[in-house]
Design a protein around this motif. Structure first.
Motif, short mmCIF file in Angstrom:
data_model
loop_
_atom_site.label_atom_id
_atom_site.label_comp_id
_atom_site.label_asym_id
_atom_site.label_seq_id
_atom_site.Cartn_x
_atom_site.Cartn_y
_atom_site.Cartn_z
N ASP A 5 55.90 47.40 45.28
CA ASP A 5 56.37 46.16 44.57
C ASP A 5 55.15 45.06 44.54
O ASP A 5 55.40 44.03 43.56
N VAL A 6 54.21 44.95 44.96
CA VAL A 6 53.10 44.06 45.28
C VAL A 6 51.96 44.53 44.70
O VAL A 6 50.82 43.59 44.60
N ARG A 7 51.60 45.95 44.47
CA ARG A 7 50.49 46.24 43.81
C ARG A 7 50.12 45.65 42.58
O ARG A 7 51.05 45.57 41.75
N PRO A 8 49.02 45.19 42.35
CA PRO A 8 48.62 44.74 40.82
C PRO A 8 48.77 45.75 39.79
O PRO A 8 48.57 46.71 40.00
N ILE A 45 48.29 49.49 39.97
CA ILE A 45 49.31 50.45 39.31
C ILE A 45 48.87 50.50 37.79
O ILE A 45 48.93 49.17 36.94
N PRO A 46 48.39 51.40 37.26
CA PRO A 46 47.92 51.63 35.95
C PRO A 46 49.09 51.39 34.74
O PRO A 46 50.00 52.06 35.01
N VAL A 47 48.73 50.77 34.00
CA VAL A 47 49.87 50.35 32.57
C VAL A 47 48.86 50.68 31.52
O VAL A 47 48.14 49.97 31.16
N LEU A 48 49.21 52.10 30.57
CA LEU A 48 48.42 52.25 29.53
C LEU A 48 48.66 51.54 28.47
O LEU A 48 50.07 51.51 28.03
N LEU A 49 47.87 51.08 27.73
CA LEU A 49 48.13 50.23 26.35
C LEU A 49 47.67 51.09 25.32
O LEU A 49 46.51 51.23 24.95
N CYS A 234 42.37 41.23 40.99
CA CYS A 234 43.88 41.37 40.14
C CYS A 234 44.87 40.93 41.33
O CYS A 234 45.84 40.21 41.26
N GLY A 235 44.69 41.65 42.50
CA GLY A 235 45.99 41.54 43.56
C GLY A 235 45.79 39.86 44.12
O GLY A 235 46.98 39.33 44.28
N SER A 236 44.67 39.48 44.14
CA SER A 236 44.75 38.00 44.67
C SER A 236 45.28 37.11 43.57
O SER A 236 45.71 35.98 43.80
N ARG A 237 45.06 37.56 42.41
CA ARG A 237 45.77 36.72 41.13
C ARG A 237 47.28 36.73 41.28
O ARG A 237 47.92 35.99 41.20
N THR A 238 47.65 38.05 41.62
CA THR A 238 49.21 38.21 41.61
C THR A 238 49.64 37.38 42.67
O THR A 238 50.64 36.67 42.61
#
Length: 254
Positions: A5-8, A45-49, A234-238
């Protein structure tokens, strides 16, 4: 809370081309597997665009953007006619330029690879060398054969973000026939190969932005540092964004 739930969430650009597998023969949105593995291995977590139809609003849900390699950038974007070897996809250009610009405006951590570095440079008003053998005949052999990567040694600026991740120098995987020429506004070259070709770009401000002319995903099993640092940013920003959101007990209801 579950770790997943917390992975960027890392948005990854893709490209659109003809593909064949099994009984399938048609157009497909494609991502080379090493990009996917590199992000997952680093904890993202990869999100393909897809390169058709993706709008910049999707970035509101993401924690970072990875702009991958691929075909050349349309040279009309930097005021030149196409070299005979230059191949480009104007629709993909429009997609990648829009996503990159929106991600920068949002302050997302950004990692650009090969073509991605060229998109970044052109987006900032820079230009490209359209065919390296024409200008660096004695330089590094960046593209040995179709699909074959070459090893390139790069030296990194000690004052750079890249240096804090990779150290003084490292050997990287290259596969490209174009290179960075005039550097765009707000960007800084922080690594070069022995022939002087720029290999890493960063922002002149404090943004987490690294663009590599080489392919870090190709050495993901032996050198995970760059993707690990990107996903960590990215995680720090999350976490920072989450800290600014009210908890249910803090929300005001009427």
């Amino acid at each position: 809370m579950n770790v997943s739930d917390v992975r960027p969430l890392i948005g990854i650009t893709t490209y659109y081309q003809h593909a064949t597998w099994g009984v399938w023969n048609g157009e497909a949105a494609i991502l080379p597997g090493n990009y996917l593995h590199a992000v997952v291995d680093a904890g993202g977590i990869p999100v393909l665009l897809p390169p058709r139809g993706t709008g910049t609003k999707v970035l509101d849900t993401l924690d970072g953007l990875l702009v991958i390699g691929g075909s050349d950038v349309d040279p009309s974007r930097y005021g030149e006619n196409a070299h005979p070897t230059t191949e480009f996809d104007t629709e993909r250009d429009s997609h990648d330029f829009a996503l990159l610009g929106a991600a920068e405006a949002l302050g997302l951590p950004i990692l650009c690879v090969c073509r991605g570095a060229q998109v970044l440079n052109v987006a900032h008003g820079g230009s490209l060398l359209q065919h390296l053998p024409d200008v660096l005949p004695e330089g590094e052999r960046y593209r040995c054969a179709p699909g074959v990567f070459s090893d390139t040694r790069i030296t990194i600026d000690p004052e750079s973000l890249a240096h804090s991740i990779l150290g003084d120098s490292c050997t990287v995987s290259s596969y490209h026939h174009q290179g960075l020429d005039r550097i765009g506004k707000g960007l800084l070259v922080t690594a070069r190969s022995a022939d002087g070709l720029p290999q890493i770009l960063e922002s002149t401000d404090d943004s987490w932005l690294i663009a590599t002319q080489y392919h870090p995903e190709e050495k993901r099993l032996e050198d995970r540092r760059l993707f690990a640092a990107f996903v960590a940013a990215c995680g720090s920003r999350t976490e920072a964004v989450s800290d600014t959101k009210p908890t249910p007990s803090e929300e005001i209801t009427e």
